[in-house]
Write an enzyme that holds these catalytic residues in place. Structure first.
Site, PDB file in Angstrom:
ATOM      1  N   ASP A 234      41.570  50.272  46.938  1.00 50.72           N
ATOM      2  CA  ASP A 234      41.125  51.709  47.892  1.00 50.72           C
ATOM      3  C   ASP A 234      42.094  51.696  49.098  1.00 50.72           C
ATOM      4  O   ASP A 234      43.027  50.478  49.231  1.00 50.72           O
ATOM      5  CB  ASP A 234      39.841  51.414  48.277  1.00 50.72           C
ATOM      6  CG  ASP A 234      39.535  52.621  49.230  1.00 50.72           C
ATOM      7  OD1 ASP A 234      39.846  53.694  48.986  1.00 50.72           O
ATOM      8  OD2 ASP A 234      38.578  52.740  50.085  1.00 50.72           O
ATOM      9  N   LYS A 235      42.249  52.620  49.833  1.00 46.98           N
ATOM     10  CA  LYS A 235      43.151  52.734  50.871  1.00 46.98           C
ATOM     11  C   LYS A 235      42.355  52.709  52.181  1.00 46.98           C
ATOM     12  O   LYS A 235      42.527  51.600  52.985  1.00 46.98           O
ATOM     13  CB  LYS A 235      43.895  54.124  50.716  1.00 46.98           C
ATOM     14  CG  LYS A 235      44.945  54.117  52.067  1.00 46.98           C
ATOM     15  CD  LYS A 235      45.661  55.373  52.359  1.00 46.98           C
ATOM     16  CE  LYS A 235      44.486  56.519  52.873  1.00 46.98           C
ATOM     17  NZ  LYS A 235      43.966  56.353  54.083  1.00 46.98           N
TER      18      LYS A 235
ATOM     19  N   ARG B  45      52.824  58.558  60.706  1.00 44.75           N
ATOM     20  CA  ARG B  45      52.297  59.958  60.339  1.00 44.75           C
ATOM     21  C   ARG B  45      52.809  61.212  61.319  1.00 44.75           C
ATOM     22  O   ARG B  45      52.475  60.884  62.389  1.00 44.75           O
ATOM     23  CB  ARG B  45      50.610  59.949  60.397  1.00 44.75           C
ATOM     24  CG  ARG B  45      50.085  58.825  59.359  1.00 44.75           C
ATOM     25  CD  ARG B  45      48.947  58.737  59.896  1.00 44.75           C
ATOM     26  NE  ARG B  45      47.709  59.763  59.636  1.00 44.75           N
ATOM     27  CZ  ARG B  45      46.970  59.986  58.636  1.00 44.75           C
ATOM     28  NH1 ARG B  45      46.931  59.031  57.480  1.00 44.75           N
ATOM     29  NH2 ARG B  45      45.997  61.058  58.643  1.00 44.75           N
TER      30      ARG B  45
ATOM     31  N   GLY C 129      40.576  58.701  47.788  1.00 44.83           N
ATOM     32  CA  GLY C 129      40.175  60.088  47.994  1.00 44.83           C
ATOM     33  C   GLY C 129      40.814  60.760  49.053  1.00 44.83           C
ATOM     34  O   GLY C 129      40.429  61.751  49.389  1.00 44.83           O
ATOM     35  N   ASP C 130      41.767  60.026  49.760  1.00 44.81           N
ATOM     36  CA  ASP C 130      42.510  60.763  50.973  1.00 44.81           C
ATOM     37  C   ASP C 130      43.681  61.735  50.282  1.00 44.81           C
ATOM     38  O   ASP C 130      43.747  61.659  49.280  1.00 44.81           O
ATOM     39  CB  ASP C 130      43.147  59.708  51.947  1.00 44.81           C
ATOM     40  CG  ASP C 130      42.867  60.212  53.251  1.00 44.81           C
ATOM     41  OD1 ASP C 130      42.937  61.396  53.413  1.00 44.81           O
ATOM     42  OD2 ASP C 130      42.784  59.279  54.041  1.00 44.81           O
TER      43      ASP C 130
ATOM     44  N   LYS D 211      38.313  56.989  39.659  1.00 44.87           N
ATOM     45  CA  LYS D 211      38.653  55.516  39.887  1.00 44.87           C
ATOM     46  C   LYS D 211      38.437  54.341  38.656  1.00 44.87           C
ATOM     47  O   LYS D 211      39.087  53.636  38.387  1.00 44.87           O
ATOM     48  CB  LYS D 211      38.113  55.070  41.135  1.00 44.87           C
ATOM     49  CG  LYS D 211      38.575  55.547  42.426  1.00 44.87           C
ATOM     50  CD  LYS D 211      37.916  55.002  43.708  1.00 44.87           C
ATOM     51  CE  LYS D 211      38.662  55.489  44.898  1.00 44.87           C
ATOM     52  NZ  LYS D 211      37.969  55.175  46.137  1.00 44.87           N
TER      53      LYS D 211
ATOM     54  N   ASP E 178      35.968  48.901  49.650  1.00 43.99           N
ATOM     55  CA  ASP E 178      35.052  48.756  50.980  1.00 43.99           C
ATOM     56  C   ASP E 178      33.756  49.640  50.949  1.00 43.99           C
ATOM     57  O   ASP E 178      33.075  49.488  52.032  1.00 43.99           O
ATOM     58  CB  ASP E 178      35.857  48.306  52.213  1.00 43.99           C
ATOM     59  CG  ASP E 178      36.324  49.668  52.793  1.00 43.99           C
ATOM     60  OD1 ASP E 178      36.785  50.703  51.951  1.00 43.99           O
ATOM     61  OD2 ASP E 178      36.199  50.091  53.970  1.00 43.99           O
TER      62      ASP E 178
END
Length: 1648
Positions: free
Chosen positions: A389-390, A613, A720-721, A839, A859
């Protein structure tokens, strides 16, 4: 009926439990346990006997009970079987106990449920569908999926955080339907009887459809009205919700997937090998059974009179059939039952090593690593794919305003005096924002020039921050004056608004039509005309405001690629400056190279190269008439029934188009280009600059990914981002680099588009490979079943980025292989906007086709399905809850610990397990195959070589502990080398250390050892004699010799296999040998014979046999012949084909005395990778919500005109230097004399006057006298009253001022030291009777005793309330708990100093825990003299690493003295002699489990009274005399199930045994190997020749009787038994068919 309806739709009626219960909806009760007290024994035994091995040994046990086929006693099988079943049952019971405990803890958590019009605290398990629940701010929605009814916010709004669902920590908005908004009162909610008809339970997190029926009306429901399980309520005081889905029906649980039982690849291989061994066992049994049938038919038939067949045996065939089962029993040890128990013990030890690893312990969050399973440790050393995950896993999810570009000037880089960019460690102090009383103290910025530009009034900088303070959807909350709290929908917006706030442009509050900003202390209100909201297509956001001077201005911020397209072409000259910088990026993404660019884009290039960013900012002024016309069209588009979004998008694009980067003024540009009059209504916008926000990675993430990549592990990011966010993080953590050949981005919305994009990506990779070379060369995987593709051998590095909607098509059955081949050919894969189930599908896809070991790490609750699907699941205990941790196999707090988990613990576990299995199969084949060879010499009569007790104890006592020590503690290279050389990890990925080939090699070595083990003693014993001339050979002497040789050979072999020696290895190996000889001599002793004459008949056999030199020479010869070829082969392999671990060990040995060379990794900058950074995760529609005013709280603060507060002016205070006195301080000790000197430059003929300033009185000549010839003042016998300022003057002119302080000598420090926990430093303290003066200074020094090192200085602090000095002692690194430290103290107040006595301490001797917490006393029902005392560990003590023992004392209130109970190892105690009906006072204190250090202070008193029976009249009569405690009282305490071991994996107590200190020369190696092989061949030929001779001799002896009573017929092929003086030395009564039956033997008769 209800069940059928529930499958199609769900009906829920509020406040109607009886109505809802008829549908039998799932409850909220959680049950993960499997057993209870009644069902444990039968269910657990049933589960254990489902394993093939246990059932097999149970079958053998039944066979052994049949006397016709059993030649072994029943206890040889039942003892190991019962031991295995007991150990497994204890382990299962312990695990299930903790599951019961966890279930009770979760089910009994409290929630506020509306029952009968009153809010009641109910356990979670009692929550039902249809209940109304109250939630409060920051509360975790863990009960169920709720329909929002009302909240404390206006219009029924509430803010939630959905990190557990989608991994995003930004806030989202949910709103109740208008009809239920007013139901904020419990009385109204109690009367609410609405019925909800909605969809059945499903896993769609972003969709919900239903209808509310209430008061004969219907109200539609959507996902915006739902609070799903897993979200957190934020910035909302309270809300009420109706339970729609509970327990497993919630959307979160629906996405979790089913829990799968995970087995390692070694488990699966071991099961296959065990089946093969079963087949091999059957083959051996068949061979020996056939031999028995032939022997009975050809030879045994001649002995029917002397050796009759057993009853029931009528033919040689049936005798062979019985012999088959007898040999199955004898040879069953080839698959020992102890194998599975040993594997579990080793895995348990590896799990404890992970739990005890302090290098994986996070001190910040006090979270250790935890192995939540014990079955997957070795698979940690075989991982090939990591799915991560990120948010919260790779990043901290903390946004920081890092840099910005304003009007072509970059801010944020700190430069040194030479103009170079300063490094992080060279940064000066951060910018001081003290001028701004509303600044956020947590914000830091390092470039002072930006603040200077603000102060100097730079209009571009002011407009830049004005845009940041206006163009957003942030909500402000001010609970107290000046204390602002921003409610940001995305962390990016929060960072930008906070930056503007600190630089003087403070966003204060908003109304639906206004925004109030404090600009440099002045309050300015802007009229909010429109918000042009953000969405994923626009990738930008704008606001239109009317300034106080009347201008209408549009502010816009968005993705750089989007805003650059909307710049006006008049700025072509300016944009061409940086066009070249963008081309590389556009070419990398396959876009045209003619896009416009600006000076800011050059800065964006630099920012993106650092992984920041980025956003671009612009504004433009609108003409009044144009805006009025545009606003009318916007209103009509917003009210349009059809194509509303498209019409709004066109209007948004119109007003945001033709932007300009700056340079010309507005009027000048219009004149220069002759703008038509009809276009004058739109003024040209100006580009302000760009921002750069850092999404902070977790510490060590780039390094971890780099090291894991070097270990040939592929990392896929599933998040999910948004795509932009994920790509930015990919560059930040070095997954994506500019050195990559190309980054493919798949964004197709249809199946055809996705297939075409994947096909083009494969074609590009193939074309690039063809251009490099004509062929492909790649190494195939070991397993041919794995998916192999030419794409995996392509040249170049590629990356793949795919969106969630494209991934949904790529995972379809007809396209999943194409997607997998494309993805596996890439070095990095990033999947964006994926759902939790997607996923899991990606992980399952790799498992299905690649047959590789996968690891998933996350997490949040949205990662649970992925974690459960992967072979190994790792949960990070971060900011997104504990759902991922609960579903994981391993957990820790930071991503960087993953490299240690895999490269150290995983690799060691795999290495140890492989070496354990190889040795285990070797030793058991060497042990068992001796019976097979012996069968050819005993008439195939199923007679055993060894004594039955040796067979029983071989795998339990003699050889179990050494192999366990090797399997738990062994290592090939130290942990530092495992991290430095990631390539050491590859053997596990390729499964090289234990596979079918290695298994057959071990089996061959075991068979080779068994051949030598049997035939060498056999050949020696044929003609050997004792010292007295008697023949040596007899059955028992032969058995002792073979058994001794076997134990010594396998012990030497495990010594060769052990690569890391510890004290435990030495103790187990040599201790097992000693135990063997001790048991051997004991079983042949006279004492056991006297106690058990029928069991231990062979008295003195071991002593007589091992007293013969021939026997020891035989044992030595057997050992040498078995071991020397192995040693020679390993030397040859080390010399000719060394492995990487051998090279690492040799390199370490060579460089041991050399200075370590440190390599500095230089950070390479990227060129041309500017990426769109508009990565906001907030949802569309927030702007419309703000403009509607629904989210505005109608408070007096928001509606008032809020006058501006006067800000602090910027004034530089200049200190004017005046002619001031020298302000020296003189310290004097109480009662002493002191001399004050005015100065050496004072003339001697000048009259000097002294005066005390505080007293105001002149003292001529001082206290005693004045020195007329000098300038000295003598003060005698100082008192406290003498303190003051003494000024020496000449006339009216002062010359010098001296401040005198009279101090009492400090108290002598009497130091006592203690430690609160094993993980903290030592605290030393000493009391002070009087308060020390302000000038008192206390210092402590610490050093290791007998060490030539400087002492470390520690300053001490005085605590006035406690009246003591406290010093925190930093323990020198590497100090062991038992090493001595010397602590010295000194206290000085200037007047004098005192040193305390040197104190010698040890770390283990100064432990002093904090008192136990939460001490409670409970009465036990129907136990009038019992009390249950419970307590918990102190917060400063981690019971995961060290335990405590406790002491409990109690007394009834009438009794003056306490009764103490010692040695309590649990956190509870039952008092069984309490006084009836009397209040008792209880206290608890703690000490280290081993008695190190001191006891803690007693805890706070807890009070409790025993249970009183209301029917018992004696309870009112008070305590009885017999209830006083006596000395004979006993207390039952339960010891903890864990063993109190110390982690010796770091090498403490042992040393590394290097297999090869120096490379062996080839000629010498060949000489040793050749000589060993020749010796082995010669011995084998001699044995064969001798065996052939004895075989024929045995056949001749077996065909006739030689004389009456002259020789005993021995069909074993051995010579006649020798004569012995020891009674019953060779008396043996075999019972198997075909052997010698002796019914009466007189051992005293030589002829017998």
């Amino acid at each position: 009926m209800g069940c059928c309806v529930a499958e199609e739709e769900r009906r829920v009626r509020a406040n109607a439990r009886e109505y809802n219960e008829k549908f039998q909806y799932a409850s909220n009760c959680i049950k993960t346990s499997k057993y209870n007290i009644v069902t444990f024994l039968p269910v657990n035994l049933f589960e254990q006997f489902q394993e093939v091995a246990n059932t097999y040994f149970l079958f053998l046990l039944i066979l052994q009970l049949i006397p016709q086929i059993s030649s072994l006693s029943w206890f040889t099988t039942i003892v190991p079987l019962v031991l295995v079943l007991t150990i497994t049952a204890v382990k299962d019971a312990t695990d299930d106990y903790f599951r019961h405990k966890s279930d009770n803890q979760v089910n009994n958590r409290q929630s506020q449920v509306l029952i009968g019009g009153v809010l009641r605290q109910e356990p979670w398990m009692n929550v039902r569908v249809g209940d109304i629940i109250k939630l409060e701010n920051n509360q975790f929605v863990a009960q169920a999926d709720l329909l929002l009814l009302s909240s404390s916010e206006p219009h029924g709004l509430c803010y939630i955080e959905t990190a557990e669902l989608d991994g995003e920590t930004n806030m989202k908005v949910r709103q109740a339907i208008p009809v239920t908004v007013e139901l904020g009162d419990t009385s109204k909610l109690a009367r609410f009887d609405g019925e909800v008809v909605c969809e059945p339970p499903n896993n769609k997190l972003d969709k919900f459809g239903g209808t509310l029926y209430w008061k004969e009306n219907k109200y539609p429901l959507s996902n915006q009205n739902m609070l799903l399980r897993g979200c957190v309520l934020r910035n909302t005081e309270w809300c009420f919700g109706l339970v729609i889905f509970a327990g497993p029906d919630t959307k979160l649980m629906q996405n979790s997937g089913r829990t799968k039982f995970k087995r390692t690849s070694i488990d699966r291989l071991m099961n296959t090998l065990v089946l093969w061994i079963f087949g091999f066992l059957v083959c051996m049994g068949v061979i020996l059974a056939i031999g028995n049938a032939i022997w009975e038919h050809e030879v045994g038939f001649c002995f029917q009179i002397y050796l009759p067949w057993d009853e029931g045996v009528h033919s040689a065939f049936f005798s062979g059939f019985l012999s088959f089962w007898s040999y199955i029993i004898i040879l069953n040890t080839v698959v020992p039952i102890s194998l599975y128990v040993s594997v579990e013990v080793i895995r348990l030890g590896h799990s404890y090593f992970i739990n005890w690893d302090k290098k994986m312990y996070c001190a910040k969050c006090r979270t250790p690593a935890e192995a939540r399973t014990t079955t997957l440790n070795e698979e940690l050393g075989q991982v090939e794919y990591i799915f991560s995950d990120k948010t919260g896993t790779l990043t901290q999810n903390i946004m920081v305003f890092s840099k910005c570009s304003v009007n072509g000037h970059s801010y944020g880089d700190v430069q040194d005096v030479l103009g170079h960019k300063a490094e992080l460690g060279e940064r000066p102090e951060p910018v001081n924002f003290s001028f701004n009383p509303l600044a956020d103290p947590r914000f830091q910025f390092w470039d002072h020039s930006l603040l200077e530009a603000v102060k100097l009034g730079d209009p571009h900088v002011h407009e830049f921050f004005r845009l940041l303070s206006l163009c957003h959807t942030v909500m402000s909350e001010e609970k107290s004056e000046g204390e602002l709290l921003y409610k940001a929908q995305s962390p990016d917006e929060g960072a930008l608004v906070t930056a503007a706030r600190n630089f003087g442009f403070v966003f204060r509050f908003r109304t639906p039509k206004t925004i109030t900003v404090h600009e440099l202390g002045q309050a300015i209100t802007y009229q909010l005309l429109a918000i042009l909201d953000f969405n994923n297509i626009r990738k930008r956001m704008s606001v239109i405001v009317r300034c106080p001077e009347g201008k209408i201005r549009l502010y816009c911020k968005g993705a750089d690629t989007i805003l650059l397209e909307r710049l006006h072409p008049i700025n072509q000259d300016l944009t061409s400056v940086t066009t070249d910088h963008l081309n590389e990026h556009h070419r990398g993404l396959g876009t045209p190279s003619g896009s416009a660019s600006t000076p800011s884009s050059d800065h964006l290039q630099e920012y993106a190269a650092e992984g920041l960013r980025t956003l671009m900012l612009a504004y433009k002024d609108l003409e009044e008439n144009y805006y009025r016309d545009w606003s009318e069209r916007l209103h009509r588009a917003g009210s349009a029934p059809e194509a509303r979004e498209d019409r709004l998008a066109r209007l948004y694009d119109e007003v945001e188009h033709d932007m300009m980067v700056g340079g010309l003024g507005t009027e000048d540009w219009m004149v220069a280009v002759a703008v038509p009059a009809e276009l004058l209504r739109v003024w040209v916008p100006q580009l302000l600059g760009a921002t750069a926000i850092e999404d902070k990675l977790q510490q060590g993430v780039p390094e971890t990914i780099a090291i894991l990549t070097l270990a040939n592990i592929k990392i896929w990011v599933l998040t999910g981002d948004k795509q932009e966010t994920a790509v930015n993080i990919g560059y930040s953590c070095k997954m994506l680099t500019d050195d990559m050949t190309e980054v493919f981005i798949v964004t197709g919305h249809t199946v055809l588009e996705v297939r075409e994009e994947l096909r083009k990506a494969r074609e590009k990779m193939m074309d690039a490979s063809r251009s490099v070379g004509n062929g492909f060369s790649y190494q195939e995987k070991v397993s041919s079943s794995k998916l192999t593709s030419v794409l995996e051998a392509i040249a170049g590095e590629y990356a793949l980025v795919i969106n969630g909607h494209s991934l949904a098509h790529a995972l379809e059955a007809d396209m999943e292989v194409e997607f997998l081949e494309t993805a596996c050919a890439c070095k990095a894969v990033i999947c964006c906007r994926v759902t939790p189930l997607q996923k899991a599908q990606v992980v399952e896809l790799v498992k299905k086709y690649k047959k590789a070991v996968t690891l998933a790490i996350g997490d949040g609750a949205n990662d649970v399905s992925m974690i459960r699907t992967a072979h190994i699941g790792v949960g990070i205990s971060g900011q997104e809850g504990i759902q991922a941790v609960l579903a994981s196999d391993y957990s820790f707090s930071q991503f960087k610990f993953l490299q240690r988990l895999l490269l150290v613990h995983g690799r060691w576990s795999y290495l140890r397990m492989c070496k354990f299995l190889c040795y285990f199969f070797y030793k058991n084949f060497a042990f068992t195959m001796v019976h097979f060879w012996f069968g050819f010499f005993c008439g195939f009569s199923a007679q055993t070589v060894y004594d039955q007790y040796f067979i029983t104890l071989y795998n339990i006592v003699y050889t179990s502990l050494p192999v366990l020590a090797m399997g738990i503690f062994d290592q090939d290279v130290p942990e530092q080398r495992s991290m430095e050389y990631p390539k050491l990890y590859e053997p596990g990925q390729l499964n090289l250390l234990f596979n079918k080939r290695e298994f057959f090699i071990c089996i061959a070595q075991g068979i080779y050892t068994s051949v030598l083990m049997f035939f060498i003693p056999y050949g020696v014993f044929a003609d050997a004699t004792r010292d007295d001339g008697a023949q040596l050979a007899d059955y028992q002497s032969f058995a002792v010799t073979v058994a001794t040789s076997l134990v010594i050979v396998v012990s030497v072999q495990i010594g060769l296999d052990t690569g890391f020696w510890t004290a435990i290895n030495h103790f187990f190996i040599w201790g097992s040998l000693a135990a063997y000889f001790a048991i051997l001599f004991t079983m042949h002793s006279d004492g056991l014979f006297r106690m058990f004459p029928n069991q231990f008949r062979f008295v003195g056999n071991a002593q007589n046999t091992l007293a013969q030199p021939t026997v020891w020479l035989t044992i030595a010869l057997t050992t040498v012949v078995c071991i020397v070829p192995v040693v020679a082969f390993r030397f040859l392999k080390l010399d000719l084909k060394p492995e990487l671990s051998d090279t690492v060990r040799y390199t370490q040995l060579v460089r041991k005395k050399q200075k370590t060379q440190h390599r500095c990794m230089r950070r390479a900058g990227r060129v041309g990778s500017r990426r769109s950074g508009y990565a906001f995760s907030h949802q569309e529609g927030f702007g419309e919500l703000i403009m509607s005013g629904k989210n505005m709280r109608l408070s007096s603060l928001a509606l008032s005109s809020f006058t501006s507060r006067p800000g602090t002016s910027w004034i530089e205070t200049l200190w004017k230097k005046k002619g001031r006195l020298s302000r020296n301080v003189v310290l004097g000790r109480l009662g002493a004399n002191i001399t004050l000197t005015c100065g050496d430059e004072v003339p001697t003929n000048v009259s000097v006057w002294w005066q005390v300033e505080e007293r105001g009185a002149a003292v001529p000549g001082g206290h005693g006298r004045r020195l007329g010839e000098g300038n000295v003042l003598l003060l005698r016998r100082l008192r406290y009253e003498d303190s003051g300022r003494y000024i020496c003057s000449v006339g009216s002119r002062p010359l010098r001022s001296l401040r005198l302080l009279v101090e009492e000598p400090p108290e002598t420090p009497r130091v006592s030291c203690y430690r609160r926990s094993h993980d903290k430093d030592v605290l030393c303290e000493w009391p002070q009777q009087t308060k020390p003066s302000p000038g008192t200074r206390a210092v402590l020094w610490v050093k290791r005793r007998f060490m030539a090192e400087n002492a470390t200085e520690q300053r001490c602090r005085y605590f006035s309330k406690a009246r003591k000095f406290v010093c925190r002692v930093k323990v020198p690194p590497g100090t062991e708990d038992t090493k001595h430290l010397v602590v010295s103290t000194c206290v000085s107040n200037g007047a004098s100093g005192l040193a305390g006595e040197d104190k010698i301490i040890t770390l283990s001797g100064v432990l002093k825990p904090d008192p136990p917490l939460n001490v409670t006393v409970e009465a036990l029902e129907k136990a009038p003299q019992w009390l249950r005392v419970n307590w918990s560990y102190p917060s400063s003590w981690d019971p995961r690493f060290y335990w405590l023992r406790f002491q409990v004392r109690y007394r009834p209130e009438p009794a003056p003295a306490f009764v103490e109970v010692d040695q309590v190892m649990t956190t509870w105690l039952d008092i069984r002699d309490a006084w009836r009906g009397t209040k008792h006072v209880v206290q608890v204190r703690a000490q280290d489990e081993f008695g190190h250090g001191a006891w803690s202070e007693w805890s706070r008193e807890a009070v409790g009274t025993p249970w009183t029976d209301p029917r018992d009249l004696t309870s009112e009569m008070g305590p009885f005399s017999s209830q006083f405690p006596t000395d004979d009282d006993n207390y039952e305490v339960t010891l903890p199930p864990e063993l109190f071991w110390e982690d010796r994996a770091d090498g403490a107590g042992g040393s590394v045994m290097e297999p090869s200190a120096h490379p062996m020369s080839s000629p010498y190696a060949f000489l040793v190997a050749g000589g060993s092989l020749l010796l082995g061949i010669a011995l084998f030929v001699g044995i064969v020749v001798r065996y052939r001779q004895m075989w024929w001799t045995g056949r001749q002896r077996g065909t006739k009787l030689e004389g009456e009573g002259q020789h005993m017929l021995v069909p074993l092929g051995l010579p006649s038994p020798p004569l012995s003086d020891t009674p019953l030395l060779s008396c043996h009564t075999p019972t198997a068919p075909g052997t010698l039956h002796v019914t009466h033997v007189d051992c005293s008769s030589p002829r017998q």
